[in-house]
Scaffold this active site. Structure first.
Site, mmCIF file in Angstrom:
data_model
loop_
_atom_site.group_PDB
_atom_site.id
_atom_site.type_symbol
_atom_site.label_atom_id
_atom_site.label_comp_id
_atom_site.label_asym_id
_atom_site.label_seq_id
_atom_site.Cartn_x
_atom_site.Cartn_y
_atom_site.Cartn_z
ATOM 1 N N ASP A 12 0.940 -1.152 -0.088
ATOM 2 C CA ASP A 12 0.173 0.167 0.108
ATOM 3 C C ASP A 12 1.050 1.081 -0.098
ATOM 4 O OD1 ASP A 12 -2.425 1.620 0.476
ATOM 5 O OD2 ASP A 12 -1.771 1.824 2.486
ATOM 6 N N TYR A 44 -0.378 8.388 -2.672
ATOM 7 C CA TYR A 44 -0.398 8.133 -4.034
ATOM 8 C C TYR A 44 -1.816 8.937 -4.853
ATOM 9 C CZ TYR A 44 3.109 4.083 -3.568
ATOM 10 O OH TYR A 44 4.025 3.478 -3.567
ATOM 11 N N GLY A 45 -2.829 9.215 -3.979
ATOM 12 C CA GLY A 45 -3.981 9.579 -4.402
ATOM 13 C C GLY A 45 -3.934 11.014 -5.163
ATOM 14 N N CYS A 75 -3.703 -0.838 -2.192
ATOM 15 C CA CYS A 75 -4.007 0.602 -2.334
ATOM 16 C C CYS A 75 -5.123 0.612 -3.471
ATOM 17 C CB CYS A 75 -2.766 1.321 -2.794
ATOM 18 S SG CYS A 75 -2.947 2.938 -3.114
ATOM 19 N N ASN A 76 -6.006 1.460 -3.342
ATOM 20 C CA ASN A 76 -7.009 1.487 -4.378
ATOM 21 C C ASN A 76 -6.620 2.251 -5.471
ATOM 22 O OD1 ASN A 76 -10.251 0.899 -3.600
ATOM 23 N ND2 ASN A 76 -8.917 0.847 -1.831
ATOM 24 N N THR A 77 -5.825 3.524 -5.312
ATOM 25 C CA THR A 77 -4.985 4.296 -6.182
ATOM 26 C C THR A 77 -4.190 3.532 -7.219
ATOM 27 O OG1 THR A 77 -5.300 6.068 -4.591
ATOM 28 C CG2 THR A 77 -3.945 6.373 -6.707
ATOM 29 N N THR A 187 -8.525 2.710 0.821
ATOM 30 C CA THR A 187 -8.040 1.779 1.958
ATOM 31 C C THR A 187 -8.557 2.547 3.398
ATOM 32 O OG1 THR A 187 -6.170 2.947 1.932
ATOM 33 C CG2 THR A 187 -5.954 1.137 1.120
HETATM 34 N N1 DGL Z 1 -3.984 4.169 -0.248
HETATM 35 C C1 DGL Z 1 -4.607 4.913 -0.829
HETATM 36 C C2 DGL Z 1 -5.756 4.377 -1.577
HETATM 37 O O1 DGL Z 1 -6.498 3.292 -1.173
HETATM 38 C C3 DGL Z 1 -4.995 6.225 0.077
HETATM 39 C C4 DGL Z 1 -3.921 7.218 0.653
HETATM 40 C C5 DGL Z 1 -2.897 7.493 -0.641
HETATM 41 O O2 DGL Z 1 -3.548 8.511 -1.271
HETATM 42 O O3 DGL Z 1 -2.014 7.170 -0.805
HETATM 43 O O4 DGL Z 1 -6.156 4.973 -2.661
#
Ligand code: DGL
Length: 268
Positions: A12, A44-45, A75-77, A187
């Protein structure tokens, strides 16, 4: 060492992915697990696709060198922007959080009006929209980036008045679209379930991608006959690119248990 004994790798951008790790730990109590949190480069977002892809490749390289049998992009991003590149480049099963979340949403939605909330980069990529439409052409998808949710959760401001105010601003337009299902596409959002549910309404089903992803990991392990079946206790190891102390302290809230065994590493 047989393949089943090898660990599952999970990465993540930071601590948020511990929500996914936690579900995997509960559902698969016998699996060895290695978690990589890229604390040095979080978030990362708000980054561009090419940067997130580069980071994702480096994270995967590191975990592959640790001998993992399967990778979870928690991580979704990173899932939204880099999953296809990773699957092309690396030769192990790779599971992201988007496909499992979408599958659940399509299973539970009756009116096929589905909301998706996530980071700026995730919503901009349309990865959720594409995945939903690929599986159900007639579905209507409504997205909303909720960038302030991540710092609120990291600050521990879960039930504060300001959190409710911000949730109201972000979610009111989705409520007007009469969605019956909302995918928590980040997340951090499972920690805000209470606030989100109260704001969007009790008639809207919240899809927790972390739970769905853990289920997908189990399915793949069973299908590939890679489940660990040793009597020896499993291990859970943590690697971070920065701030191991902060990770241990803050991570406890995300994981629901104490974190030890954190090692700082350099990906270069
Ligand atoms: N882990 C990132 C997500 O799930 C959220 C935090 C980030 O922006 O890195 O998108």
């Amino acid at each position: 060492m047989g393949i089943s004994e090898k660990p599952i790798g999970i990465f993540d951008s930071g601590i948020g992915g511990l929500t996914v790790l936690g579900q995997i730990m509960r559902l698969l109590p016998n699996e060895n697990l290695i978690y990589l949190g890229d604390e040095a480069r979080v978030p990362y977002g708000s980054k561009s696709p090419s940067t997130v892809i580069k980071y994702s490749i480096e994270n995967t390289d590191f975990l592959i060198k640790k001998g993992i049998k399967l990778l979870v992009v928690a991580c979704n991003t990173a899932s939204a922007l880099s999953l296809s590149v990773l699957r092309e480049k690396f030769d192990i099963p790779i599971i992201g959080v988007i496909e499992p979340g979408v599958r659940k949403a399509l299973e539970v939605s009756k009116n096929l009006k589905i909301g998706v909330i996530g980071t700026e980069a995730t919503t901009k990529s349309d990865a959720y929209v594409k995945e939903i439409i690929k599986n159900k052409l007639s579905a209507k998808v409504f997205q909303k980036a909720c960038p302030l949710f991540v710092p609120l959760v990291e600050e521990g401001w879960i039930e504060e008045e300001v959190t409710y105010k911000i949730a109201e601003i972000y979610l009111s337009e989705l409520r007007e679209k009469e969605i019956d299902t909302l995918i928590l596409g980040c997340t951090h959002y499972p920690l805000l379930k209470g606030v989100i549910q109260k704001t969007i309404g009790s008639n809207v089903y919240l899809v927790d991608s972390a739970i769905e992803t853990a289920g997908e990991v189990r399915r793949i392990l069973e299908m590939e006959r890679m489940m660990r079946n040793s009597d020896r206790e499993r291990y859970v190891k943590f690697f971070v690119t920065d701030n191991p102390e902060k990770f241990s302290i803050m991570g406890k809230r995300f994981l629901g248990e104490k974190i030890t065994n954190v090692e700082k590493i350099d990906l270069k």
